[in-house]
Design an enzyme around this catalytic site. Structure first.
Site, PDB file in Angstrom:
ATOM      1  N   GLY A 109     -21.326 -48.652  67.599  1.00  0.00           N
ATOM      2  CA  GLY A 109     -21.799 -47.876  68.754  1.00  0.00           C
ATOM      3  C   GLY A 109     -23.034 -48.519  69.385  1.00  0.00           C
ATOM      4  O   GLY A 109     -23.241 -48.456  70.588  1.00  0.00           O
ATOM      5  N   GLU A 146     -23.690 -56.724  61.570  1.00  0.00           N
ATOM      6  CA  GLU A 146     -23.638 -55.680  60.534  1.00  0.00           C
ATOM      7  C   GLU A 146     -22.546 -55.997  59.508  1.00  0.00           C
ATOM      8  O   GLU A 146     -22.742 -55.821  58.305  1.00  0.00           O
ATOM      9  CB  GLU A 146     -23.378 -54.319  61.172  1.00  0.00           C
ATOM     10  N   GLY A 168     -29.460 -48.948  64.852  1.00  0.00           N
ATOM     11  CA  GLY A 168     -29.155 -47.613  65.388  1.00  0.00           C
ATOM     12  C   GLY A 168     -30.254 -46.627  65.062  1.00  0.00           C
ATOM     13  O   GLY A 168     -31.237 -46.969  64.383  1.00  0.00           O
ATOM     14  N   SER A 169     -30.096 -45.398  65.523  1.00  0.00           N
ATOM     15  CA  SER A 169     -31.172 -44.416  65.382  1.00  0.00           C
ATOM     16  C   SER A 169     -31.410 -44.024  63.920  1.00  0.00           C
ATOM     17  O   SER A 169     -32.566 -43.823  63.506  1.00  0.00           O
ATOM     18  CB  SER A 169     -30.874 -43.178  66.230  1.00  0.00           C
ATOM     19  N   GLY A 220     -26.308 -47.351  59.407  1.00  0.00           N
ATOM     20  CA  GLY A 220     -25.676 -46.129  59.896  1.00  0.00           C
ATOM     21  C   GLY A 220     -24.188 -46.329  60.131  1.00  0.00           C
ATOM     22  O   GLY A 220     -23.620 -47.383  59.815  1.00  0.00           O
ATOM     23  N   ALA A 221     -23.541 -45.315  60.693  1.00  0.00           N
ATOM     24  CA  ALA A 221     -22.110 -45.405  61.024  1.00  0.00           C
ATOM     25  C   ALA A 221     -21.803 -44.396  62.124  1.00  0.00           C
ATOM     26  O   ALA A 221     -22.495 -43.383  62.265  1.00  0.00           O
ATOM     27  CB  ALA A 221     -21.260 -45.116  59.795  1.00  0.00           C
ATOM     28  N   ASP A 222     -20.766 -44.702  62.888  1.00  0.00           N
ATOM     29  CA  ASP A 222     -20.313 -43.755  63.910  1.00  0.00           C
ATOM     30  C   ASP A 222     -19.299 -42.772  63.326  1.00  0.00           C
ATOM     31  O   ASP A 222     -19.217 -41.631  63.775  1.00  0.00           O
ATOM     32  CB  ASP A 222     -19.720 -44.522  65.100  1.00  0.00           C
TER      33      ASP A 222
HETATM   34  C1  5RP Z   1     -24.688 -50.020  65.536  1.00  0.00           C
HETATM   35  C2  5RP Z   1     -24.000 -49.118  64.587  1.00  0.00           C
HETATM   36  C3  5RP Z   1     -24.738 -47.869  64.208  1.00  0.00           C
HETATM   37  O1  5RP Z   1     -24.914 -47.873  62.849  1.00  0.00           O
HETATM   38  C4  5RP Z   1     -23.931 -46.667  64.630  1.00  0.00           C
HETATM   39  O2  5RP Z   1     -23.693 -46.763  66.021  1.00  0.00           O
HETATM   40  C5  5RP Z   1     -24.643 -45.366  64.295  1.00  0.00           C
HETATM   41  O3  5RP Z   1     -25.751 -45.200  65.142  1.00  0.00           O
HETATM   42  P1  5RP Z   1     -26.721 -43.939  65.018  1.00  0.00           P
HETATM   43  O4  5RP Z   1     -27.401 -44.045  63.700  1.00  0.00           O
HETATM   44  O5  5RP Z   1     -27.655 -44.123  66.188  1.00  0.00           O
HETATM   45  O6  5RP Z   1     -25.882 -42.691  65.143  1.00  0.00           O
HETATM   46  O7  5RP Z   1     -22.928 -49.343  64.110  1.00  0.00           O
HETATM   47  O8  5RP Z   1     -23.855 -51.112  65.883  1.00  0.00           O
END
Ligand code: 5RP
Length: 237
Positions: free
Chosen positions: A99, A106, A30-31, A85-87
């Site tokens: 996300g 993960e 993720g970003s 990361g996490a949503d």
């Molecule tokens: C990917 C994930 C990401 O960690 C999560 O979507 C957060 O993304 P971002 O750092 O772009 O907000 O779970 O599967």
């Protein structure tokens, strides 16, 4: 720079403190994880020696392009630290993830990790999970049957509004395919009142490969670093 991207970079920079020479490091997706991987790449160029296990093909490509040494996942039986990361992060530090569609890898990596460091901008902190649609990775075979069972499981565990959509990739009608060759059902629940009950019910359904609720793992320390305009807040269990 201001806003969410600055906050993500703040959290990513703080996570570098948890990485030491000689460690096996899980790389999230993720970003926010990308910021961390880029910063880790700088440390490696300065002489840090680590072996990394990425949680997605995208993270693998980024890490390799930065000269970070990669370890095949089956060459390690445990991981020192994983930064991901996490949503959403709830009040008990349960996570909603996926996300980016990498939830299965993960979760496998996080579960095998001694210390999971979650990096996010502070807007990801919520009281209860569910405002972000819950990703559920399913086999392509029988996914319509599985989606009906997922709907029933969500309703049975208190998610009164469950709107399930097959994730698409770019064009309407073209399913998003995970790195594992599966589909993702995005389940808009608005509110998940009992994250443990929902996570456990989903994973008993044949056809469900994994769901995006990351409850506490028995032997993993979980640190959450929440970046914001003025710095980083740290919460740990
Ligand atoms: C990917 C994930 C990401 O960690 C999560 O979507 C957060 O993304 P971002 O750092 O772009 O907000 O779970 O599967």
């Amino acid at each position: 720079m201001t806003g969410p991207d600055f906050a993500k970079m703040q959290a990513a920079a703080a996570a570098l403190e948890y990485v030491e020479d000689g460690m096996i490091v899980g790389l999230g997706t993720g970003s926010t994880a990308n910021h961390f991987i880029s910063m880790l790449g700088e440390r490696v160029r300065e002489g840090l020696s680590i072996g990394a296990i990425p949680t997605s093909e995208a993270s693998r490509r980024l890490a390799a392009s930065l000269g970070i040494a990669l370890i095949e996942v089956d060459q390690a039986d445990r991981i020192d630290v994983t930064v991901d990361g996490a949503d959403e992060v709830d009040q008990y530090l349960n996570l909603l993830k996926g996300g980016g569609g990498a939830l299965l890898r993960e979760k496998i990596i996080a579960h095998a990790t001694d210390h999971l460091v979650v990096i996010a901008d502070k807007s990801k902190l919520v009281k209860d999970l569910g405002a972000f649609p819950l990703p559920v990775e399913v086999t392509s075979f029988g996914f319509t049957i599985t989606a009906k069972k997922v709907f029933d499981a969500l309703r049975a565990t208190g998610c009164t509004s469950a709107d399930i959509k097959l994730r698409e990739a770019g064009a309407p009608g073209r399913p998003f395919i995970t790195d594992n060759g599966n589909y993702i059902l995005d389940c808009a629940c608005r509110h998940i009142p009992d994250a443990a009950a929902t996570a456990n019910a989903l994973n008993t359904i044949p056809g469900v490969v994994e769901n995006g609720i990351f409850l506490a793992f028995p032997r993993t320390v979980r640190t959450v670093l929440l970046g914001h305009e003025d710095g980083v807040d740290m919460v740990e269990v």
